[in-house]
Design a protein around this motif. Structure first.
Motif, mmCIF file in Angstrom:
data_model
loop_
_atom_site.group_PDB
_atom_site.id
_atom_site.type_symbol
_atom_site.label_atom_id
_atom_site.label_comp_id
_atom_site.label_asym_id
_atom_site.label_seq_id
_atom_site.Cartn_x
_atom_site.Cartn_y
_atom_site.Cartn_z
ATOM 1 N N LYS A 49 46.690 51.087 -40.234
ATOM 2 C CA LYS A 49 47.261 51.233 -41.227
ATOM 3 C C LYS A 49 48.379 52.126 -41.512
ATOM 4 C CE LYS A 49 45.149 55.898 -43.559
ATOM 5 N NZ LYS A 49 44.583 57.367 -43.555
ATOM 6 N N TYR A 50 49.045 52.017 -42.454
ATOM 7 C CA TYR A 50 50.067 51.946 -42.679
ATOM 8 C C TYR A 50 50.538 54.136 -42.186
ATOM 9 C CZ TYR A 50 54.413 51.947 -44.966
ATOM 10 O OH TYR A 50 55.841 52.717 -45.584
ATOM 11 N N PRO A 51 51.253 54.088 -41.762
ATOM 12 C CA PRO A 51 51.360 55.406 -40.811
ATOM 13 C C PRO A 51 51.958 56.423 -41.432
ATOM 14 C CG PRO A 51 53.223 54.033 -40.149
ATOM 15 C CD PRO A 51 52.255 53.060 -40.960
ATOM 16 N N VAL A 52 52.674 56.510 -43.440
ATOM 17 C CA VAL A 52 53.447 57.315 -43.675
ATOM 18 C C VAL A 52 52.391 57.328 -44.911
ATOM 19 C CG1 VAL A 52 55.336 57.641 -42.431
ATOM 20 C CG2 VAL A 52 54.950 56.232 -44.794
ATOM 21 N N GLN A 53 52.364 58.125 -45.638
ATOM 22 C CA GLN A 53 51.618 58.232 -47.250
ATOM 23 C C GLN A 53 53.078 57.888 -48.049
ATOM 24 O OE1 GLN A 53 48.715 58.866 -48.036
ATOM 25 N NE2 GLN A 53 48.103 58.760 -45.746
ATOM 26 N N GLY A 54 53.169 57.420 -48.879
ATOM 27 C CA GLY A 54 53.681 56.778 -50.157
ATOM 28 C C GLY A 54 54.971 56.444 -49.480
ATOM 29 N N ARG A 55 55.663 55.866 -50.287
ATOM 30 C CA ARG A 55 57.302 54.281 -50.136
ATOM 31 C C ARG A 55 57.710 55.073 -50.457
ATOM 32 N NH1 ARG A 55 55.483 50.586 -47.528
ATOM 33 N NH2 ARG A 55 53.263 49.601 -47.853
ATOM 34 N N GLY A 56 58.908 55.238 -49.967
ATOM 35 C CA GLY A 56 60.192 55.330 -49.472
ATOM 36 C C GLY A 56 60.277 57.169 -49.068
ATOM 37 N N LEU A 57 59.907 57.246 -48.565
ATOM 38 C CA LEU A 57 59.607 58.510 -47.355
ATOM 39 C C LEU A 57 60.377 58.290 -46.171
ATOM 40 C CD1 LEU A 57 56.014 59.624 -47.748
ATOM 41 C CD2 LEU A 57 58.312 60.864 -48.637
ATOM 42 N N ARG A 58 61.340 58.818 -46.006
ATOM 43 C CA ARG A 58 62.114 58.384 -44.817
ATOM 44 C C ARG A 58 61.262 58.993 -43.647
ATOM 45 N NH1 ARG A 58 67.885 58.542 -43.676
ATOM 46 N NH2 ARG A 58 67.826 59.281 -41.093
ATOM 47 N N ILE A 59 61.456 58.182 -42.435
ATOM 48 C CA ILE A 59 60.469 58.114 -41.089
ATOM 49 C C ILE A 59 61.336 59.181 -40.231
ATOM 50 C CG2 ILE A 59 59.803 56.751 -39.183
ATOM 51 C CD1 ILE A 59 58.398 56.564 -42.324
ATOM 52 N N ARG A 60 60.864 60.227 -39.997
ATOM 53 C CA ARG A 60 61.435 61.156 -38.421
ATOM 54 C C ARG A 60 60.502 61.348 -37.684
ATOM 55 N NH1 ARG A 60 63.589 66.010 -42.797
ATOM 56 N NH2 ARG A 60 65.022 64.509 -43.726
ATOM 57 N N GLY A 61 60.907 61.328 -36.682
ATOM 58 C CA GLY A 61 60.205 61.052 -35.921
ATOM 59 C C GLY A 61 59.639 60.145 -35.323
ATOM 60 N N HIS A 62 58.471 59.374 -34.535
ATOM 61 C CA HIS A 62 58.027 59.360 -34.067
ATOM 62 C C HIS A 62 56.816 58.079 -34.254
ATOM 63 C CE1 HIS A 62 60.783 58.527 -29.606
ATOM 64 N NE2 HIS A 62 60.512 60.030 -30.160
ATOM 65 N N ILE A 63 56.322 57.194 -34.315
ATOM 66 C CA ILE A 63 55.568 56.744 -34.821
ATOM 67 C C ILE A 63 54.588 56.014 -33.570
ATOM 68 C CG2 ILE A 63 54.532 54.879 -36.415
ATOM 69 C CD1 ILE A 63 55.954 56.319 -37.799
ATOM 70 N N LEU A 64 53.216 56.371 -33.579
ATOM 71 C CA LEU A 64 52.707 56.398 -32.367
ATOM 72 C C LEU A 64 51.919 54.880 -32.713
ATOM 73 C CD1 LEU A 64 51.806 60.098 -31.679
ATOM 74 C CD2 LEU A 64 53.668 58.630 -30.895
ATOM 75 N N MET A 65 52.230 54.091 -31.210
ATOM 76 C CA MET A 65 50.943 53.283 -31.324
ATOM 77 C C MET A 65 49.178 53.149 -31.069
ATOM 78 S SD MET A 65 53.590 50.273 -29.772
ATOM 79 C CE MET A 65 53.048 48.608 -30.464
ATOM 80 N N GLN A 66 49.036 52.505 -31.847
ATOM 81 C CA GLN A 66 47.323 53.225 -31.452
ATOM 82 C C GLN A 66 46.515 51.581 -31.168
ATOM 83 O OE1 GLN A 66 45.650 56.111 -31.974
ATOM 84 N NE2 GLN A 66 48.015 56.800 -32.683
ATOM 85 N N GLN A 67 45.399 51.892 -29.896
ATOM 86 C CA GLN A 67 44.288 51.189 -29.855
ATOM 87 C C GLN A 67 43.374 50.121 -30.712
ATOM 88 O OE1 GLN A 67 42.727 51.478 -25.143
ATOM 89 N NE2 GLN A 67 41.676 51.238 -26.388
ATOM 90 N N VAL A 68 43.690 49.201 -30.474
ATOM 91 C CA VAL A 68 42.910 48.464 -31.276
ATOM 92 C C VAL A 68 41.711 46.977 -29.743
ATOM 93 C CG1 VAL A 68 42.090 46.835 -32.887
ATOM 94 C CG2 VAL A 68 44.711 47.871 -33.079
ATOM 95 N N ARG A 69 41.031 47.743 -30.152
ATOM 96 C CA ARG A 69 39.662 47.546 -29.030
ATOM 97 C C ARG A 69 38.545 46.243 -29.302
ATOM 98 N NH1 ARG A 69 35.836 48.769 -25.392
ATOM 99 N NH2 ARG A 69 36.088 47.770 -23.207
ATOM 100 N N PHE A 70 38.962 44.399 -28.739
ATOM 101 C CA PHE A 70 37.775 43.848 -29.569
ATOM 102 C C PHE A 70 36.946 43.494 -27.996
ATOM 103 C CE2 PHE A 70 41.480 42.905 -32.272
ATOM 104 C CZ PHE A 70 41.568 42.587 -33.189
ATOM 105 N N PRO A 71 35.549 44.277 -28.119
ATOM 106 C CA PRO A 71 34.320 44.064 -27.520
ATOM 107 C C PRO A 71 34.453 42.386 -27.389
ATOM 108 C CG PRO A 71 33.707 45.356 -29.010
ATOM 109 C CD PRO A 71 35.205 44.866 -29.206
ATOM 110 N N LEU A 72 34.254 41.458 -25.513
ATOM 111 C CA LEU A 72 34.276 40.532 -25.763
ATOM 112 C C LEU A 72 33.108 39.772 -26.081
ATOM 113 C CD1 LEU A 72 36.176 39.880 -22.037
ATOM 114 C CD2 LEU A 72 36.831 39.934 -24.438
ATOM 115 N N ASP A 73 31.840 41.082 -26.292
ATOM 116 C CA ASP A 73 30.417 40.178 -27.163
ATOM 117 C C ASP A 73 30.362 39.014 -28.580
ATOM 118 O OD1 ASP A 73 30.333 42.813 -28.206
ATOM 119 O OD2 ASP A 73 28.696 43.275 -26.733
#
Length: 110
Positions: A49-73
């Motif tokens: 998901k896009y990590p911030v709301q709206g365009r043109g916002l200055r990103i401050r701080g860190h953007i954290l990576m999140q896990q995507v998990r694919f069950p092998l079945d």
């Protein structure tokens, strides 16, 4: 092993990320060359998901990576005991930039 997982984040520094969610497919290829591809949107792509709301916002701080998990079945038709390649297929969206890290096969905790 039970799953293939990785961490991801939609990179907000690029205006090319035009949609609320990005999507990609992960393919497993076995020793006979058979491949099975599964879109992240089928296993839960909240991490894309896009990590911030709206365009043109200055990103401050860190953007954290999140896990995507694919069950092998969910990878049907491939020999899971003989996986030779993992492919990230960026063909589900017209454009975008996704940062990916820490790709691993994992087992569920006992």
């Amino acid at each position: 092993l039970d799953a293939l997982q990785f961490r991801a984040v939609v990179n907000p520094a690029y205006d090319i990320n035009f949609s609320k969610y990005q999507d990609l497919a992960v393919a497993l290829v076995d020793g006979s060359g058979t491949a099975a591809a599964v879109p992240a949107s089928e296993v839960g792509n909240e991490a894309l998901k896009y990590p911030v709301q709206g365009r043109g916002l200055r990103i401050r701080g860190h953007i954290l990576m999140q896990q995507v998990r694919f069950p092998l079945d969910v990878f049907e038709g491939v020999d899971l005991s003989d996986i030779r390649a993992v492919e990230f297929r960026f063909t589900r969206m017209k454009a975008g930039v996704i940062n990916v890290a820490d790709v691993a096969f994992s087992a569920a905790p006992d």
